[in-house]
Write an enzyme that holds these catalytic residues in place. Structure first.
Site, PDB file in Angstrom:
ATOM      1  N   LYS A  13       0.918  -1.185   0.110  1.00  6.82           N
ATOM      2  CA  LYS A  13       0.165   0.029   0.131  1.00  6.82           C
ATOM      3  C   LYS A  13       1.135   1.091   0.191  1.00  6.82           C
ATOM      4  CE  LYS A  13      -2.294  -0.886   3.987  1.00  6.82           C
ATOM      5  NZ  LYS A  13      -1.673  -2.214   4.260  1.00  6.82           N
ATOM      6  N   ARG A  88      -9.597   0.256   9.062  1.00  6.43           N
ATOM      7  CA  ARG A  88      -8.944  -0.995   9.554  1.00  6.43           C
ATOM      8  C   ARG A  88     -10.071  -1.907  10.130  1.00  6.43           C
ATOM      9  NH1 ARG A  88      -3.194   0.298   9.200  1.00  6.43           N
ATOM     10  NH2 ARG A  88      -1.960  -1.599   9.673  1.00  6.43           N
ATOM     11  N   ARG A 127      11.844  -6.156   5.209  1.00  7.70           N
ATOM     12  CA  ARG A 127      11.599  -4.896   5.074  1.00  7.70           C
ATOM     13  C   ARG A 127      12.539  -4.075   5.889  1.00  7.70           C
ATOM     14  NH1 ARG A 127       5.676  -2.231   5.142  1.00  7.70           N
ATOM     15  NH2 ARG A 127       5.614  -2.933   7.388  1.00  7.70           N
ATOM     16  N   ARG A 160      11.744  -1.759  10.858  1.00  9.83           N
ATOM     17  CA  ARG A 160      10.683  -1.083  11.802  1.00  9.83           C
ATOM     18  C   ARG A 160      10.550  -1.982  13.435  1.00  9.83           C
ATOM     19  NH1 ARG A 160       5.270   0.084   8.548  1.00  9.83           N
ATOM     20  NH2 ARG A 160       4.169  -1.044  10.291  1.00  9.83           N
ATOM     21  N   ARG A 171      -0.344  -8.881  13.524  1.00  8.51           N
ATOM     22  CA  ARG A 171      -0.853  -8.098  12.571  1.00  8.51           C
ATOM     23  C   ARG A 171      -1.576  -8.729  11.639  1.00  8.51           C
ATOM     24  NH1 ARG A 171       4.375  -5.404  10.917  1.00  8.51           N
ATOM     25  NH2 ARG A 171       3.342  -3.877   9.393  1.00  8.51           N
TER      26      ARG A 171
HETATM   27  P1  AMP Z   1       0.747   0.323   9.286  1.00  7.43           P
HETATM   28  O1  AMP Z   1       2.100   1.142   9.124  1.00  7.43           O
HETATM   29  O2  AMP Z   1      -0.336   0.541   8.527  1.00  7.43           O
HETATM   30  O3  AMP Z   1       0.875  -1.188   9.214  1.00  7.43           O
HETATM   31  O4  AMP Z   1       0.405   0.647  10.939  1.00  7.43           O
HETATM   32  C1  AMP Z   1       1.304   0.335  12.099  1.00  7.43           C
HETATM   33  C2  AMP Z   1       0.399  -0.056  13.368  1.00  7.43           C
HETATM   34  O5  AMP Z   1      -0.261   1.212  13.662  1.00  7.43           O
HETATM   35  C3  AMP Z   1      -0.597  -1.127  13.247  1.00  7.43           C
HETATM   36  O6  AMP Z   1      -0.267  -2.276  13.549  1.00  7.43           O
HETATM   37  C4  AMP Z   1      -1.763  -0.572  14.473  1.00  7.43           C
HETATM   38  O7  AMP Z   1      -1.061  -0.837  15.652  1.00  7.43           O
HETATM   39  C5  AMP Z   1      -1.468   0.910  14.005  1.00  7.43           C
HETATM   40  N1  AMP Z   1      -2.662   1.613  13.156  1.00  7.43           N
HETATM   41  C6  AMP Z   1      -2.309   2.268  11.899  1.00  7.43           C
HETATM   42  N2  AMP Z   1      -3.463   2.509  11.490  1.00  7.43           N
HETATM   43  C7  AMP Z   1      -4.362   1.934  12.075  1.00  7.43           C
HETATM   44  C8  AMP Z   1      -5.713   1.989  12.121  1.00  7.43           C
HETATM   45  N3  AMP Z   1      -6.488   2.717  11.135  1.00  7.43           N
HETATM   46  N4  AMP Z   1      -6.508   1.835  13.231  1.00  7.43           N
HETATM   47  C9  AMP Z   1      -5.818   1.357  14.307  1.00  7.43           C
HETATM   48  N5  AMP Z   1      -4.744   1.248  14.458  1.00  7.43           N
HETATM   49  C10 AMP Z   1      -3.964   1.722  13.392  1.00  7.43           C
END
Ligand code: AMP
Length: 216
Positions: A13, A88, A127, A160, A171
């Site tokens: 994404k 999400r 990554r 990360r 996740r």
């Molecule tokens: P990402 O970079 O999109 O993989 O997000 C990393 C982490 O941020 C996720 O595993 C969640 O803990 C939190 N996070 C990101 N977007 C959301 C969302 N829309 N709702 C809840 N938690 C989020």
């Protein structure tokens, strides 16, 4: 154009959103990036979010929605936006519908990037980000020359915090249980475009542009 990117962690994404930003002047809004910035800045909100992020759980809807509402009201989103990592779960999807109706900015499309589970694991465990240039790399898939170039430039390949195997597994589970139902939600709304997210990022991008009617 206003787009939501749906897809599991590691489905590309962020990578694909960056290309649409470059070529079409859209703004990428990644709730993960906004949360990581809050954590890095040591804000109260960041402190509240960190434990959930480290465990691979979702941060509370209230926190994420508040952040998104604020971001959508900034002046730079006029030409459109890509929501990357939001919504999400169903509650967030419904709240987004309400928020965008209030702002009179309904969605044009929702793109699902489909990637096989085994490939997702390799993409996530491999990554890395170059500490010097911010470039996204992968120890399994990036050309060796690009990995070497980061080190040659004095950078380090940074992983990360939540890209360790235990957090990754959680996740992906959270994605299956809470986020995947949104595929049906947006299909019913007539907004869903399914894009094959496997293979070379340039090829995925061409398929994405085609699905969005952005070719030519
Ligand atoms: P990402 O970079 O999109 O993989 O997000 C990393 C982490 O941020 C996720 O595993 C969640 O803990 C939190 N996070 C990101 N977007 C959301 C969302 N829309 N709702 C809840 N938690 C989020």
């Amino acid at each position: 154009m206003r787009i939501v990117f749906l897809g599991a962690p590691g489905s590309g994404k962020g990578t694909q959103a960056q290309r649409l930003v470059r070529d079409y002047g859209l703004v990428q809004i990644s709730t993960g990036d906004l949360l990581r910035a809050a954590v890095a800045a040591g804000t109260e909100l960041g402190r509240q979010a960190k434990a959930a992020m480290d465990a691979g759980e979702l941060v509370s809807d209230d926190i994420v929605l508040g952040m998104l509402r604020e971001r959508l009201q900034q002046g730079d989103v006029g030409r459109g936006f890509i929501l990357d990592g939001f919504p999400r779960n169903l509650a967030q999807a419904r709240a987004l519908d309400t928020l965008l109706a209030e702002l009179r900015q309904p969605l044009d499309a929702v793109c699902l990037l489909k990637v096989d589970f085994d490939i997702l694991m390799k993409r996530l465990t491999g990554r890395r980000t170059c500490s010097k240039t911010g470039k996204l790399l992968n120890i399994y898939f990036s050309p060796q020359a690009e990995l070497d170039a980061c080190k040659a430039a004095g950078g380090e390949l940074i992983q990360r915090d939540d890209d360790n195997e235990e957090t990754i597994a959680n996740r992906l589970k959270v994605y299956r249980e809470q986020t995947e139902p949104l595929v049906g939600y947006y299909q019913q709304a007539g907004l869903l475009k399914v894009v094959d997210g496997e293979g070379d990022p340039d090829a995925v991008y061409e398929r994405l542009r085609l699905a969005l009617g952005l070719t030519g």
